[in-house]
Design a protein around this motif. Structure first.
Motif, PDB file in Angstrom:
ATOM      1  N   THR A  24       0.835  -1.215   0.000  1.00 27.96           N
ATOM      2  CA  THR A  24       0.000   0.000   0.000  1.00 27.96           C
ATOM      3  C   THR A  24       0.869   1.265   0.000  1.00 27.96           C
ATOM      4  N   ILE A  25       2.025   1.155  -0.601  1.00 24.17           N
ATOM      5  CA  ILE A  25       2.940   2.308  -0.644  1.00 24.17           C
ATOM      6  C   ILE A  25       2.301   3.534  -1.330  1.00 24.17           C
ATOM      7  N   PRO A  26       1.610   3.386  -2.450  1.00 28.31           N
ATOM      8  CA  PRO A  26       1.032   4.586  -3.070  1.00 28.31           C
ATOM      9  C   PRO A  26       0.062   5.322  -2.134  1.00 28.31           C
ATOM     10  N   ALA A  27      -0.758   4.570  -1.404  1.00 32.48           N
ATOM     11  CA  ALA A  27      -1.664   5.206  -0.442  1.00 32.48           C
ATOM     12  C   ALA A  27      -0.875   5.911   0.654  1.00 32.48           C
ATOM     13  N   ALA A  28       0.203   5.277   1.089  1.00 36.14           N
ATOM     14  CA  ALA A  28       1.025   5.873   2.145  1.00 36.14           C
ATOM     15  C   ALA A  28       1.645   7.180   1.665  1.00 36.14           C
ATOM     16  N   ILE A  29       2.123   7.173   0.436  1.00 38.71           N
ATOM     17  CA  ILE A  29       2.730   8.403  -0.104  1.00 38.71           C
ATOM     18  C   ILE A  29       1.681   9.512  -0.187  1.00 38.71           C
ATOM     19  N   ASN A  30       0.487   9.173  -0.637  1.00 41.20           N
ATOM     20  CA  ASN A  30      -0.602  10.163  -0.666  1.00 41.20           C
ATOM     21  C   ASN A  30      -0.818  10.796   0.697  1.00 41.20           C
ATOM     22  N   MET A  31      -0.898   9.948   1.710  1.00 40.14           N
ATOM     23  CA  MET A  31      -1.141  10.445   3.069  1.00 40.14           C
ATOM     24  C   MET A  31       0.003  11.335   3.534  1.00 40.14           C
ATOM     25  N   ALA A  32       1.234  10.878   3.274  1.00 42.59           N
ATOM     26  CA  ALA A  32       2.397  11.652   3.709  1.00 42.59           C
ATOM     27  C   ALA A  32       2.433  13.002   2.989  1.00 42.59           C
ATOM     28  N   GLU A  33       2.115  13.000   1.707  1.00 43.45           N
ATOM     29  CA  GLU A  33       2.145  14.254   0.949  1.00 43.45           C
ATOM     30  C   GLU A  33       1.076  15.217   1.458  1.00 43.45           C
ATOM     31  N   TYR A  34      -0.077  14.672   1.799  1.00 45.56           N
ATOM     32  CA  TYR A  34      -1.133  15.509   2.362  1.00 45.56           C
ATOM     33  C   TYR A  34      -0.644  16.209   3.634  1.00 45.56           C
ATOM     34  N   CYS A  35       0.023  15.437   4.520  1.00 45.62           N
ATOM     35  CA  CYS A  35       0.520  16.019   5.779  1.00 45.62           C
ATOM     36  C   CYS A  35       1.667  16.994   5.518  1.00 45.62           C
ATOM     37  N   HIS A  36       2.492  16.669   4.552  1.00 44.70           N
ATOM     38  CA  HIS A  36       3.582  17.583   4.173  1.00 44.70           C
ATOM     39  C   HIS A  36       3.013  18.933   3.724  1.00 44.70           C
ATOM     40  N   GLU A  37       1.957  18.866   2.928  1.00 43.48           N
ATOM     41  CA  GLU A  37       1.306  20.105   2.458  1.00 43.48           C
ATOM     42  C   GLU A  37       0.782  20.937   3.622  1.00 43.48           C
ATOM     43  N   LEU A  38       0.335  20.243   4.677  1.00 45.52           N
ATOM     44  CA  LEU A  38      -0.174  20.961   5.844  1.00 45.52           C
ATOM     45  C   LEU A  38       0.948  21.524   6.712  1.00 45.52           C
ATOM     46  N   GLY A  39       2.198  21.153   6.380  1.00 43.94           N
ATOM     47  CA  GLY A  39       3.327  21.744   7.082  1.00 43.94           C
ATOM     48  C   GLY A  39       4.086  20.821   8.018  1.00 43.94           C
ATOM     49  N   TYR A  40       3.754  19.532   8.009  1.00 43.59           N
ATOM     50  CA  TYR A  40       4.399  18.594   8.935  1.00 43.59           C
ATOM     51  C   TYR A  40       5.635  17.931   8.331  1.00 43.59           C
ATOM     52  N   GLU A  41       6.560  17.550   9.204  1.00 48.85           N
ATOM     53  CA  GLU A  41       7.576  16.567   8.840  1.00 48.85           C
ATOM     54  C   GLU A  41       6.865  15.226   8.670  1.00 48.85           C
ATOM     55  N   THR A  42       7.362  14.410   7.751  1.00 49.68           N
ATOM     56  CA  THR A  42       6.701  13.116   7.524  1.00 49.68           C
ATOM     57  C   THR A  42       7.729  12.006   7.332  1.00 49.68           C
ATOM     58  N   THR A  43       7.296  10.775   7.686  1.00 52.14           N
ATOM     59  CA  THR A  43       8.073   9.575   7.353  1.00 52.14           C
ATOM     60  C   THR A  43       7.102   8.527   6.827  1.00 52.14           C
TER      61      THR A  43
END
Lengths: 324, 324
Positions: free
Chosen positions: B126-145
């Motif tokens: 489910t890597i593509p879904a994970a990347i989507n989620m991480a990018e969403y949080c990145h856009e909101l201003g968070y550090e992500t892993t």
């Protein structure tokens, strides 16, 4: 030196060495029931374990027989009461400490004993005495090893000299003994490389005996193995002094050689280990052992801390700092 | 790739990451007292720990709030009740599982939150879904892993593809997660090399989250570290699902950077861990976890075995064989 074998390969030089009674005896003063010892012997035979160490050959002029269980002395008749003539593939070992034995009185000629191997335990500054003892036992017909304790305190120069001296002897293996549980895997690989360089050149083998102060006993054992160590000490449920040893059940489950089978050890654990714990025996990883390991100190102060049921770790930390 | 640093050196890329509440919450349904959480926060600040994960951001439409403690959901007001505005050097993290979150509803813009980092936990499929989620949080201003779970089940090809996809994203680190405690140090070094090869090329960092099924969590953490991993997950007293995690007290005592100080963690352990155990919470290495780890299986059957207070290890061994 380099990596020996892979995670998939079988290495026929490997010997699994059960030290449960000998190192565990340091926890309960060698007070094991005959049933425990007999069941352990049978579990080891069925598990394909290569050697079983029953105990020490301690000098009864220095240690009163009334103060200890019988495996502090490991008399021939006590051994035979458990193993008969030991008509199995499992070899029997005893340990002799430099300065605490009377070999001339206490070691029979091999032809009169079911013991196969005598391991001589020494610090790095008493190597000549250890070699004398090992040679004496070799003359009597035994397999022998020299086990260099407190390896984390040995300088590289002293260690090289020790390994060179031992290379000229008749011992069949030389052990790395991390008595303090102070060695990290990265350093363990370097020590193993130094040993294997010397033992290979002399037609001998390297052994590893690890302690679990920093939860590294199993990791250090398989890392030394991957660099060429052959004799692998382990104990059932990690039973051994202080933080205990490499758990034999982890080691047997790891090894690829189909001669090894962990199931008989699991059955032994089921039957005996909960009872030992219920009887109040305490061993194994805990914070106080982490700290003596990290400070590269003998575990005696952590054992005392444990006996006194203390849990004031920060104060213990300060006490250790004061000893540095 | 090769060895990074030595046993003596300070690596400034290293981040110690406390996952006690989040992984430990899987043991007690996130039922930590506020005093426990507050004391842990202060202990981490004083120990120089870099990140503290408070819990999950679980979707309250999927999980009833009445069934769990508050750190299953980690609402902003609960966090602020502990940390205020978090005027410290300790960063705050939460975990979001693929398929179990409602990020659009539950993640505030970074400017409105004391959370610093969102870690997305995913299986390799489910890597593509994970990347989507991480990018969403990145856009909101968070550090992500992105944390790739059950790494012992991932094929080399899938893993390379996953790392390439993630390389193109904005996450700052990618984690090796040995969910089953199945990975040996020799293999861990290979996995870490593969990760570091990809993350270095993409200007990202590698993380390691280990489990202690085979008493290898600390060893695997420092081995991955020695190959270049930077984000190091650990928990106090190993508190975490099943066999638990890399103990943070071992890790802090190991690290050379003088910014880290284990003493405040020892004090926290003294105060809180005996009480958790007395209250009946059970976690940490035991035979049943060894076996699921060795069989490379999810620990759920071993957790069930533990809950049922079973100790028939040989029978459990057979049950696992049947599932292979």
């Amino acid at each position: 030196m380099g990596k020996k074998g892979s995670l998939m390969s079988v290495r026929h030089d490997i010997k699994v060495f059960d030290a449960t009674l000998r190192d565990g005896g340091l926890v309960n003063n060698f007070g094991f029931s005959d049933e425990f010892v007999k069941d352990l012997y049978e579990a080891n035979v069925n598990a394909g374990v290569d050697y079983m160490e029953f105990g020490y050959k301690a000098d009864c002029d220095m240690f009163a027989k009334s103060d200890f269980g019988k495996w502090k002395f490991t008399d021939e008749e006590d051994l035979r009461a458990i193993v008969g003539n030991n008509d199995t593939d499992l070899k029997i070992s005893v340990m002799a400490d430099v300065g605490r034995t009377n070999l001339k009185r206490d070691i029979l000629p091999k032809s009169e004993s079911v013991i196969d191997m005598v391991r001589v335990a020494t610090y790095i500054n008493t190597i000549p005495a250890a070699i004398n003892m090992a040679e004496y036992c070799h003359e009597l017909g035994y397999e022998t090893t020299i086990n260099i304790m407190a390896i984390s305190n040995a300088s590289e120069g002293d260690l090289r000299q020790a390994l060179e001296l031992i290379s000229e002897s008749n011992v069949q293996a030389v052990y790395i003994v991390d008595s303090y549980g102070a060695v990290y895997p990265e350093r363990m690989r370097e020590i193993a490389d130094l040993y294997v360089e010397h033992t290979e050149a002399a037609g001998k083998l390297t052994g590893i005996h690890a302690h679990n102060n920093q939860q590294l006993a199993f990791a250090n054992t398989i890392e030394a193995l991957s660099r060429g160590a052959s004799y692998l000490d382990a104990t059932v449920s990690s039973l051994g002094r202080g933080a205990g040893n490499c758990p034999i059940e982890l080691l047997l489950a790891f090894l690829q050689n189909p001669k090894y089978n962990v199931v008989s050890i699991l059955r032994f654990i089921e039957k005996h280990i909960p009872k030992l714990k219920a009887d109040g025996l305490v061993w194994g990883y805990d914070i106080q052992y982490l700290l003596t390991g990290r400070f590269n100190q003998h575990p005696s102060s952590a054992i005392e801390f444990t006996k006194n049921k203390r849990s004031d770790y920060t104060r213990f930390y300060s006490e250790l700092l004061d000893k540095e």
